[in-house]
Design a protein around this motif. Structure first.
Motif, PDB file in Angstrom:
ATOM      1  N   LEU A  17       3.249  -5.504 -10.796  1.00  0.00           N
ATOM      2  CA  LEU A  17       2.692  -6.539 -11.680  1.00  0.00           C
ATOM      3  C   LEU A  17       1.808  -5.918 -12.765  1.00  0.00           C
ATOM      4  N   THR A  18       0.883  -5.041 -12.369  1.00  0.00           N
ATOM      5  CA  THR A  18      -0.042  -4.482 -13.365  1.00  0.00           C
ATOM      6  C   THR A  18       0.671  -3.496 -14.295  1.00  0.00           C
ATOM      7  N   ARG A  19       1.759  -2.905 -13.807  1.00  0.00           N
ATOM      8  CA  ARG A  19       2.535  -1.982 -14.651  1.00  0.00           C
ATOM      9  C   ARG A  19       3.071  -2.692 -15.894  1.00  0.00           C
ATOM     10  N   THR A  20       3.292  -4.020 -15.799  1.00  0.00           N
ATOM     11  CA  THR A  20       3.823  -4.760 -16.947  1.00  0.00           C
ATOM     12  C   THR A  20       2.824  -4.788 -18.104  1.00  0.00           C
ATOM     13  N   VAL A  21       1.576  -4.434 -17.799  1.00  0.00           N
ATOM     14  CA  VAL A  21       0.593  -4.403 -18.868  1.00  0.00           C
ATOM     15  C   VAL A  21       0.016  -2.980 -18.986  1.00  0.00           C
ATOM     16  N   GLY A  22       0.795  -2.016 -18.480  1.00  0.00           N
ATOM     17  CA  GLY A  22       0.456  -0.604 -18.665  1.00  0.00           C
ATOM     18  C   GLY A  22      -0.619  -0.062 -17.742  1.00  0.00           C
ATOM     19  N   VAL A  23      -0.994  -0.821 -16.708  1.00  0.00           N
ATOM     20  CA  VAL A  23      -2.021  -0.327 -15.786  1.00  0.00           C
ATOM     21  C   VAL A  23      -1.340   0.216 -14.530  1.00  0.00           C
ATOM     22  N   GLU A  24      -1.479   1.522 -14.309  1.00  0.00           N
ATOM     23  CA  GLU A  24      -0.882   2.157 -13.134  1.00  0.00           C
ATOM     24  C   GLU A  24      -1.873   2.128 -11.978  1.00  0.00           C
ATOM     25  N   LEU A  25      -1.457   1.575 -10.845  1.00  0.00           N
ATOM     26  CA  LEU A  25      -2.308   1.570  -9.664  1.00  0.00           C
ATOM     27  C   LEU A  25      -1.910   2.733  -8.757  1.00  0.00           C
ATOM     28  N   PRO A  26      -2.866   3.302  -8.018  1.00  0.00           N
ATOM     29  CA  PRO A  26      -2.518   4.406  -7.113  1.00  0.00           C
ATOM     30  C   PRO A  26      -1.891   3.915  -5.806  1.00  0.00           C
ATOM     31  N   SER A  27      -1.792   2.598  -5.626  1.00  0.00           N
ATOM     32  CA  SER A  27      -1.282   2.074  -4.357  1.00  0.00           C
ATOM     33  C   SER A  27       0.242   1.941  -4.385  1.00  0.00           C
ATOM     34  N   HIS A  28       0.829   1.844  -3.186  1.00  0.00           N
ATOM     35  CA  HIS A  28       2.275   1.652  -3.106  1.00  0.00           C
ATOM     36  C   HIS A  28       2.616   0.760  -1.909  1.00  0.00           C
ATOM     37  N   PRO A  29       3.728   0.028  -2.009  1.00  0.00           N
ATOM     38  CA  PRO A  29       4.130  -0.836  -0.895  1.00  0.00           C
ATOM     39  C   PRO A  29       4.750  -0.033   0.245  1.00  0.00           C
ATOM     40  N   HIS A  30       4.505  -0.475   1.465  1.00  0.00           N
ATOM     41  CA  HIS A  30       5.096   0.191   2.623  1.00  0.00           C
ATOM     42  C   HIS A  30       5.442  -0.860   3.671  1.00  0.00           C
ATOM     43  N   ARG A  31       6.700  -0.874   4.097  1.00  0.00           N
ATOM     44  CA  ARG A  31       7.142  -1.878   5.064  1.00  0.00           C
ATOM     45  C   ARG A  31       6.537  -1.626   6.447  1.00  0.00           C
ATOM     46  N   HIS A  32       5.989  -2.671   7.031  1.00  0.00           N
ATOM     47  CA  HIS A  32       5.507  -2.585   8.411  1.00  0.00           C
ATOM     48  C   HIS A  32       6.178  -3.675   9.222  1.00  0.00           C
ATOM     49  N   GLU A  33       6.727  -3.280  10.382  1.00  0.00           N
ATOM     50  CA  GLU A  33       7.471  -4.240  11.197  1.00  0.00           C
ATOM     51  C   GLU A  33       6.615  -4.763  12.337  1.00  0.00           C
ATOM     52  N   ILE A  34       7.017  -5.886  12.839  1.00  0.00           N
ATOM     53  CA  ILE A  34       6.248  -6.583  13.863  1.00  0.00           C
ATOM     54  C   ILE A  34       7.239  -7.429  14.656  1.00  0.00           C
ATOM     55  N   CYS A  35       6.893  -7.767  15.883  1.00  0.00           N
ATOM     56  CA  CYS A  35       7.817  -8.604  16.645  1.00  0.00           C
ATOM     57  C   CYS A  35       7.070  -9.447  17.665  1.00  0.00           C
ATOM     58  N   SER A  36       7.808 -10.351  18.248  1.00  0.00           N
ATOM     59  CA  SER A  36       7.205 -11.329  19.133  1.00  0.00           C
ATOM     60  C   SER A  36       8.083 -11.497  20.363  1.00  0.00           C
ATOM     61  N   THR A  37       7.449 -11.640  21.533  1.00  0.00           N
ATOM     62  CA  THR A  37       8.217 -11.843  22.758  1.00  0.00           C
ATOM     63  C   THR A  37       8.343 -13.332  23.053  1.00  0.00           C
ATOM     64  N   GLU A  38       9.043 -13.613  24.118  1.00  0.00           N
ATOM     65  CA  GLU A  38       9.078 -14.975  24.657  1.00  0.00           C
ATOM     66  C   GLU A  38       7.647 -15.339  25.083  1.00  0.00           C
ATOM     67  N   PRO A  39       7.305 -16.625  25.092  1.00  0.00           N
ATOM     68  CA  PRO A  39       5.946 -17.010  25.482  1.00  0.00           C
ATOM     69  C   PRO A  39       5.706 -16.812  26.977  1.00  0.00           C
ATOM     70  N   LEU A  40       4.511 -16.341  27.296  1.00  0.00           N
ATOM     71  CA  LEU A  40       4.106 -16.121  28.695  1.00  0.00           C
ATOM     72  C   LEU A  40       2.823 -16.898  28.955  1.00  0.00           C
ATOM     73  N   LYS A  41       2.587 -17.150  30.224  1.00  0.00           N
ATOM     74  CA  LYS A  41       1.320 -17.780  30.615  1.00  0.00           C
ATOM     75  C   LYS A  41       0.172 -16.883  30.121  1.00  0.00           C
ATOM     76  N   PRO A  42      -0.938 -17.455  29.618  1.00  0.00           N
ATOM     77  CA  PRO A  42      -2.021 -16.593  29.117  1.00  0.00           C
ATOM     78  C   PRO A  42      -2.506 -15.624  30.199  1.00  0.00           C
ATOM     79  N   PHE A  43      -2.494 -14.322  29.902  1.00  0.00           N
ATOM     80  CA  PHE A  43      -2.977 -13.331  30.885  1.00  0.00           C
ATOM     81  C   PHE A  43      -3.737 -12.210  30.206  1.00  0.00           C
TER      82      PHE A  43
END
Lengths: 92, 384
Positions: B213-239
């Motif tokens: 987004l900022t590159r469209t106005v010539g501002v270079e950010l030092p940050s970069h996107p990085h994919r992080h994965e996550i997952c979920s199990t079947e529900p269990l009784k609170p333990f």
């Protein structure tokens, strides 16, 4: 119509809840999924997505161009089976 | 669809929790004609894809201080915004499986206690008492702050969006910004796929999409996107009470109020870039480490996996505040996958800074210019 009609049997989401979501402006398929939780249970939407899509359109929401994004795995899998897929060393 | 206004006092790009929290706080302080735009739908980005952990256990004084306040906002959110966020005071349990890591946790713990947190160092036996299902045979020590928590992320986004609307902020989803516009080094607005909005101020709260987004106005950010994965199990009784984290592998998991075990792990082989896909490799790495940490979970089934993008900065600290070389452009990005938990307090502080100049020292330190000047910061407790 009964308020107890279920759209999503895994997560107990009713037709009434889908209508309320659309009325509140969460009127596209992905937003309704997030607002009501339909399609996030055991079947991951395989049983309910078509019914939910029909309901959204019937209540004046946006006609979906595609189903909700399908999430792997295709069928629930035990952690032990998945763990056996790698022999990489774990970082310490 | 409501038509997009041709003019605004301020355009916020990104209707995630960060953009909405900033817009809400600006509006509360009396700023008018705020327009928030987002390419997708609410909760479609990282705000709807994270693990819902909120913690004050950090290694830097600033993060500890801010997150203490953010957790307080999270705790009061349901009452203030009239929406259930399923806040649970779970406590965060950071495990150390080596002496070096144990030393690091002890140092952070001392700093956290200086700042009034009830964090304490546990030995393996204490860990076993807190979470009997954990295999503690490899645990050297752990740090535990009982006041850290777990939330359900989505209602925060809806709560902020609803309050924004009530305060007169226009939130336009399904509106993609193609470019920020400028004249002679001053921001003049944004061009979207639904038309142009003129504005003297543009706030970039686009998360991992910020650099492009900022590159469209010539501002270079030092940050970069990085994919992080996550997952979920079947529900269990609170333990499982605590949110468990292991900084060595990046493994983390907690039990949500729905009963599911939600968690993820670092996956260094993921190339940088905007990608919200899923991989089998992640599931294998996560399952292997999770089963080692808590063997009984081996029989539990994974229901679904998904991913979101972190906005990674080289020094692990965010990019916040005005951009020197582009008047009217304000950043609130680079939160390293922790933007969700930071957003409640960041929105408040950034609004106060922009209007009243409060917290000047913090915003000078987190300004983008530290990269031009070489004054980089540090943070060792990044997870995931």
């Amino acid at each position: 119509m009964s308020d107890k009609i279920l759209i999503c049997r895994c997560e107990d989401v009713t037709l009434k809840e889908v209508r309320e979501a659309v009325e509140k402006g969460y009127d596209d398929l992905e937003s309704v999924k997030r607002y009501t939780g339909f399609g996030t249970g055991w079947c991951q939407g395989k049983q309910c997505v078509a019914a939910a899509a029909r309901a959204i359109v019937a209540f004046g929401g946006q006609p979906p161009a595609a189903p909700i994004t399908p999430r792997p795995p295709f069928h629930p899998l035990p952690i032990a089976h998945l763990a056996a897929l790698t022999d990489e060393e774990e970082a310490t | 669809m409501k038509p997009l206004p041709e003019e605004a006092g301020c355009v916020v790009v990104g209707a995630g929790i960060m953009g909405l929290s900033v817009a809400y706080n600006l509006a509360r302080l009396g700023v008018e004609r705020i327009v928030v735009v987002d390419r997708g739908y609410l909760c479609g980005g990282a705000s709807g894809r994270n693990g819902g952990g909120v913690r004050a256990q950090w290694s830097s004084e600033t993060n500890i201080r801010l997150m203490k306040r953010s957790i307080k906002i999270c705790d009061e959110f349901a009452t203030r915004f009239g929406i259930n966020v399923w806040f649970r005071e779970a406590g965060y349990l950071f495990l150390a499986r080596g002496e070096e890591r144990a030393k690091q946790l002890a140092q952070s713990c001392a700093l956290q206690r200086e700042h009034g947190l009830p964090t304490r160092i546990l030995d393996a036996a204490d860990v076993k008492k807190l979470a009997p299902e954990l295999d503690t045979s490899r645990v050297v020590a752990a740090s535990y702050n009982p006041s850290d928590g777990v939330v359900f992320p989505w209602p925060f986004v809806w709560g902020y969006a609803r309050e924004c609307a009530r305060l007169g902020v226009e939130v336009h989803t399904h509106t993609a910004v193609h470019a920020i516009e400028e004249t002679a080094g001053k921001v003049t607005g944004v061009v979207t796929d639904r038309g142009r909005v003129r504005a003297p101020q543009v706030i970039c709260a686009a998360g991992a999409w910020s650099p492009e987004l900022t590159r469209t106005v010539g501002v270079e950010l030092p940050s970069h996107p990085h994919r992080h994965e996550i997952c979920s199990t079947e529900p269990l009784k609170p333990f499982l009470k605590p949110f468990v984290g292991d900084l060595a592998t990046g493994l983390y998991f907690s039990q949500s109020m729905r009963g599911e075990i939600v968690g993820g792990i670092s996956n260094a082989e993921v190339p940088e870039g905007l990608d919200q896909g899923s991989s089998l490799r992640f599931l294998a790495l996560y399952a292997r480490s999770l089963q080692r940490a808590m063997p009984r979970l081996g029989a539990v089934r994974i229901l679904r996996q998904w991913s979101g993008c972190y906005d990674i900065t080289p020094d692990g600290n965010p990019l916040v505040g005005p951009v020197d070389e582009m008047e009217g452009l304000v950043l609130t990005s680079g939160f390293m996958g922790h933007g969700f938990m930071m957003a409640p307090i960041m929105g408040e502080l950034l609004a106060r800074y922009l209007l009243h100049g409060e917290e000047r020292e913090l915003f000078e330190r987190w300004n983008l210019r530290r990269y031009r000047e070489g004054n980089l910061l540090s943070e060792t407790m990044i997870l995931g």
